[in-house]
Design an enzyme around this catalytic site. Structure first.
Site, short mmCIF file in Angstrom:
data_model
loop_
_atom_site.label_atom_id
_atom_site.label_comp_id
_atom_site.label_asym_id
_atom_site.label_seq_id
_atom_site.Cartn_x
_atom_site.Cartn_y
_atom_site.Cartn_z
N SER A 64 0.77 -1.20 0.07
CA SER A 64 -0.05 -0.14 -0.01
C SER A 64 0.83 1.16 0.06
O SER A 64 0.05 2.46 -0.17
CB SER A 64 -0.96 -0.03 1.25
OG SER A 64 -1.97 -0.82 0.97
N LYS A 67 0.16 3.32 -2.94
CA LYS A 67 -1.13 4.36 -3.06
C LYS A 67 -1.07 5.78 -3.23
O LYS A 67 -1.33 6.52 -4.06
CB LYS A 67 -2.21 4.05 -1.87
CG LYS A 67 -2.68 2.53 -2.05
CD LYS A 67 -3.52 2.24 -0.49
CE LYS A 67 -4.06 0.87 -0.68
NZ LYS A 67 -4.62 0.42 0.61
N TYR A 189 -3.26 -2.97 -10.49
CA TYR A 189 -3.39 -2.41 -8.91
C TYR A 189 -2.51 -3.68 -8.11
O TYR A 189 -1.70 -3.17 -7.72
CB TYR A 189 -4.74 -2.52 -8.13
CG TYR A 189 -4.77 -2.33 -6.81
CD1 TYR A 189 -4.22 -1.19 -5.99
CD2 TYR A 189 -5.02 -3.25 -5.95
CE1 TYR A 189 -4.21 -1.13 -4.71
CE2 TYR A 189 -4.79 -3.40 -4.66
CZ TYR A 189 -4.61 -2.25 -3.80
OH TYR A 189 -4.33 -2.18 -2.61
N TYR A 241 -4.50 4.24 7.92
CA TYR A 241 -6.18 3.75 7.98
C TYR A 241 -6.83 4.25 9.46
O TYR A 241 -6.63 5.34 9.70
CB TYR A 241 -5.98 2.23 7.84
CG TYR A 241 -5.01 1.77 6.49
CD1 TYR A 241 -5.28 2.06 5.31
CD2 TYR A 241 -3.97 1.13 6.88
CE1 TYR A 241 -4.55 1.81 4.18
CE2 TYR A 241 -3.14 0.54 5.78
CZ TYR A 241 -3.48 1.05 4.90
OH TYR A 241 -3.00 0.53 3.67
N VAL A 259 1.43 -3.65 3.93
CA VAL A 259 1.33 -4.97 4.59
C VAL A 259 2.61 -5.77 4.20
O VAL A 259 2.67 -6.96 4.62
CB VAL A 259 -0.08 -5.78 4.39
CG1 VAL A 259 -1.20 -5.31 4.75
CG2 VAL A 259 0.03 -5.99 2.59
N1 GLN Z 1 -2.05 -5.43 -1.91
C1 GLN Z 1 -2.67 -5.31 -0.47
C2 GLN Z 1 -4.33 -5.23 -0.68
O1 GLN Z 1 -4.79 -4.64 -1.65
C3 GLN Z 1 -2.25 -3.77 0.00
C4 GLN Z 1 -2.83 -3.84 1.44
C5 GLN Z 1 -1.92 -2.97 2.12
O2 GLN Z 1 -0.74 -2.94 1.94
N2 GLN Z 1 -2.48 -2.36 3.43
O3 GLN Z 1 -4.91 -5.76 0.02
#
Ligand code: GLN
Length: 305
Positions: A64, A67, A189, A241, A259
């Site tokens: 993420s 993003k 994505y 988050y 993550v």
């Molecule tokens: N690729 C992961 C997902 O879409 C990214 C989530 C994350 O890093 N919080 O669930």
């Protein structure tokens, strides 16, 4: 001064060497193959000098932390008005993978949760998914100052198990948020989340934001200061988050976690710190990453507030 900073990072790494709290993300099966004891730290000064300690050159997937960069690219390519028509800037207070849109606008609440990130991908203008991914990869690479590679195994693993993101993409499609085929957008994505970075790469990518869109190492302007200002604002309020409030009061820096275990925190105009430690807390944020950044902010007084 350089010696002091280096010693400070080495002390932080030593402090956390024996700690083993948290758990690897396992909803993407391939992520369980990572060594949970890895711990790397990189600090980039505003002029692009790197201080590194621990496993600072170990690669992991960006997840993420991609993003904010795709959001910045979308802003850069199509402008604020077009982006704002599809993605809000309000903290959601929800988990990163919540299947949700804003009640009134029926668009994702912000670009830092999965719904908003999938919408950002669709906003990057391209003739097809390969061109779109190439643009995204080139943009991240320009921020990192080196061409980033892609992790095929993590990509396949997420694609094979990504029902929740599929649900989000189809929901967005039903509300008219995605201008392209939801499966194609989702595929890009998943690919962007599987780009491999080190904490040093992320420190450089963060430093490009800290310097208002200029990569301090290469001297290349990759986007405008206005785009960076907007991106950093959304990182402050939404980057962590449903832990965003705790983060802002304890650390007080625009940041983004993933993550894969990375967290990048930016002090605009001054520095960027990236921590990598793949064991996560229940919100999906690197547990030791949070602790190390809290300690760093406490000791240095570098909260932007
Ligand atoms: N690729 C992961 C997902 O879409 C990214 C989530 C994350 O890093 N919080 O669930």
């Amino acid at each position: 001064m350089a010696e002091l900073v280096q010693r400070y990072l080495d002390d932080l790494v030593a402090e956390y060497a024996e700690v083993s709290d948290g758990a690897l993300a396992d909803y993407i099966p391939e992520l369980t193959q990572v060594d949970p004891s890895g711990f790397g730290l990189t600090l980039s000064s505003s002029d692009g000098f790197l201080y590194e300690s621990g496993d600072a050159r170990t690669e992991f997937t960006i997840q993420s932390i991609s993003k904010p960069f795709t959001y910045a690219l979308a802003l850069d390519q199509v402008g604020e008005e077009a982006v704002d028509a599809k993605i809000g800037v309000e903290p959601s207070g929800e988990a990163f993978n919540e299947i949700s849109v804003d009640d009134k606008t029926k668009t994702p609440k912000n670009p830092m949760i999965n719904a908003g990130a999938i919408a950002s991908v669709a906003l990057v203008p391209a003739a097809g998914p390969d061109e779109r991914f190439a643009k995204i990869r080139d943009f991240y690479s320009a921020c990192a100052g080196r061409p980033l590679e892609f992790d095929e195994d993590v990509y396949r693993s997420e694609k094979a198990t990504g029902s929740r993101n599929r649900a989000i993409a189809y929901m967005l499609d039903s509300f008219g948020v995605l201008a392209d085929d939801p499966d194609e957008v989702l595929d890009v994505y998943f690919r962007q989340c599987s780009l491999r970075v080190t904490s040093a790469d992320l420190a450089r990518m963060g430093a490009t934001l800290a310097r208002g869109g200029v990569n301090p190492q290469t001297g290349r302007r990759v986007t405008s200061t206005r785009v960076v200002q907007r991106t950093l604002s959304v990182m402050v309020t939404c980057g962590m988050y449903n832990a965003a409030g705790d983060w802002v009061s304890a650390v007080g820096m625009p940041a983004k976690s993933g993550v894969g275990g990375g967290i990048v925190a930016v002090v605009p105009g001054r520095l960027t710190l990236c921590v990598w430690s793949p064991a996560l807390d229940p919100q999906g944020n690197s547990l030791l990453g949070l602790k190390a950044l809290e300690l760093f902010a406490g000791k240095t007084g570098l909260s932007i507030f």
